[in-house]
Motif scaffolding. Structure first.
Motif, mmCIF file in Angstrom:
data_model
loop_
_atom_site.group_PDB
_atom_site.id
_atom_site.type_symbol
_atom_site.label_atom_id
_atom_site.label_comp_id
_atom_site.label_asym_id
_atom_site.label_seq_id
_atom_site.Cartn_x
_atom_site.Cartn_y
_atom_site.Cartn_z
ATOM 1 N N SER A 1 0.817 -1.215 0.000
ATOM 2 C CA SER A 1 0.000 0.000 0.000
ATOM 3 C C SER A 1 0.851 1.264 0.000
ATOM 4 C CB SER A 1 -0.944 0.002 1.205
ATOM 5 O OG SER A 1 -0.221 0.193 2.416
ATOM 6 N N GLU A 2 2.081 1.127 0.472
ATOM 7 C CA GLU A 2 2.981 2.279 0.557
ATOM 8 C C GLU A 2 3.973 2.329 -0.604
ATOM 9 O OE1 GLU A 2 4.740 1.676 4.362
ATOM 10 O OE2 GLU A 2 2.959 2.334 5.472
ATOM 11 N N SER A 3 3.803 1.425 -1.578
ATOM 12 C CA SER A 3 4.756 1.314 -2.689
ATOM 13 C C SER A 3 4.113 1.727 -4.003
ATOM 14 C CB SER A 3 5.251 -0.129 -2.806
ATOM 15 O OG SER A 3 4.255 -0.950 -3.410
ATOM 16 N N THR A 4 4.902 1.665 -5.065
ATOM 17 C CA THR A 4 4.396 1.934 -6.412
ATOM 18 C C THR A 4 4.019 0.642 -7.141
ATOM 19 O OG1 THR A 4 6.664 1.904 -7.270
ATOM 20 C CG2 THR A 4 5.756 4.043 -6.632
ATOM 21 N N VAL A 5 4.071 -0.498 -6.434
ATOM 22 C CA VAL A 5 3.713 -1.783 -7.033
ATOM 23 C C VAL A 5 2.197 -1.873 -7.138
ATOM 24 C CG1 VAL A 5 3.776 -4.287 -6.774
ATOM 25 C CG2 VAL A 5 5.790 -2.924 -6.190
ATOM 26 N N GLU A 6 1.691 -1.964 -8.356
ATOM 27 C CA GLU A 6 0.246 -1.954 -8.585
ATOM 28 C C GLU A 6 -0.337 -3.338 -8.820
ATOM 29 O OE1 GLU A 6 -1.346 1.102 -11.164
ATOM 30 O OE2 GLU A 6 0.611 2.093 -11.203
ATOM 31 N N ALA A 7 0.490 -4.302 -9.207
ATOM 32 C CA ALA A 7 -0.016 -5.647 -9.487
ATOM 33 C C ALA A 7 0.964 -6.678 -8.962
ATOM 34 C CB ALA A 7 -0.230 -5.845 -10.988
ATOM 35 N N VAL A 8 0.414 -7.765 -8.409
ATOM 36 C CA VAL A 8 1.224 -8.868 -7.887
ATOM 37 C C VAL A 8 0.723 -10.169 -8.510
ATOM 38 C CG1 VAL A 8 1.894 -10.180 -5.837
ATOM 39 C CG2 VAL A 8 1.604 -7.692 -5.689
ATOM 40 N N LEU A 9 1.653 -10.954 -9.016
ATOM 41 C CA LEU A 9 1.355 -12.296 -9.509
ATOM 42 C C LEU A 9 2.115 -13.303 -8.663
ATOM 43 C CD1 LEU A 9 1.764 -11.697 -13.356
ATOM 44 C CD2 LEU A 9 -0.403 -12.024 -12.154
#
Length: 287
Positions: free
Chosen positions: A56-64
């Motif tokens: 939630s605090e990162s720029t990572v928008e998608a996780v696989l």
């Protein structure tokens, strides 16, 4: 398009978010357990919560999540099939707990047996894993076509989806290297358009949910899965520009699995892919 990389969760699940952020990744892919062991990793609720907070605090928008390579959902061996079901179900449940876009699965192999029968067996295992989980998607990955691997063509992928009950949770993860190896042209605008037209006719592009971006050491139709660092293989910089700029891929997470740092993905690799995508979009606009 969300460009990112496969990263390690070693040292804690949340560490995958840290590593993705360091690379400048908008999407990450992880193994949820050791790829060399059947035993699932027992994550605590604190582990899962810490991952969600870091994300939630990162720029990572998608996780696989990538299901481990030990799985063979089409195996004739009841023990292997049972272990595959347990591991796949665990991956889907972890995916639900961390808000993953999906679990990517190599469907399995017929070995030297009948492919149709193996597809039927794989469909049963996949359907049961979906029934034992709630909402995480499962993305079937196309294969390079060596031996009896399942999913070497869009027809086989369609048959696997049908055998598993055609759930709306079932999608595709297309790998650029595997597509080329199995005989699908992806390096030119016209070639990729024909490939996606075949995919649409057999499976439907609405099931296209994620991408693996890998260059290939071996040429078209080789049926060999040999990744190369981006821009150094048979797909090359021009071909990757075409692949990354296709409008059908606009909203999808795309994961680089093999990078230039002795196979590891670096921040420079991610930056390169962004540049190749921009170049490809400019070429399409000018055409």
């Amino acid at each position: 398009m969300l460009i990112g990389a496969h990263v390690s969760p070693a040292g804690g699940l949340y560490k995958a978010i840290e590593r993705g952020t360091e690379l400048g990744a908008e999407a990450i892919q992880i193994f949820n357990q050791s790829p060399r062991m059947w035993r699932p990793t027992a994550y605590s609720e604190d582990d899962l919560a810490r991952f969600r907070e870091a994300r939630s605090e990162s720029t990572v928008e998608a996780v696989l999540i990538h299901a481990v390579y030990l799985l063979n959902c089409g195996s004739e061996d009841p023990e292997i099939a049972a272990k595959s079901l347990t591991s796949l179900t665990h991956s889907l449940r972890i995916g639900e707990a961390i808000g993953a876009s999906g679990v990517v699965l190599h469907p399995g192999s017929a070995k030297t047996g009948d492919v149709g029968a193996a597809i039927t067996r794989a469909g049963r295992v996949i359907a049961e894993a979906l029934a034992e989980s709630e909402h995480c998607e499962l993305h079937l990955e196309d294969t390079a076509g060596a031996g009896g691997t399942l999913g070497r063509s869009f027809g086989e992928l369609a048959a696997l989806i049908d055998a598993a009950g055609a759930s709306s949770r079932l999608g595709l993860c297309l790998d650029s290297c595997h597509l080329l190896a199995s005989g699908y042209e992806v390096r030119t605008v016209d070639g990729l358009a024909r490939t996606l037209s075949e995919c649409d006719a057999a499976v439907g592009l609405t099931r296209l949910r994620s991408l693996h971006l890998n260059d290939s050491l071996i040429g078209l139709g080789s049926n060999r899965d040999r990744h190369a660092a981006p821009g150094t293989g048979e797909i090359g910089a021009d071909g990757l520009s075409v692949f990354l700029s296709d409008p059908h891929f606009e909203s999808l997470p795309v994961v680089l699995e093999t990078g230039s740092a002795d196979g590891a993905v670096s921040a420079a690799d991610i930056e390169l892919l962004h540049g190749l995508r921009t170049r490809g979009l400019s070429m399409r606009e000018a055409a």
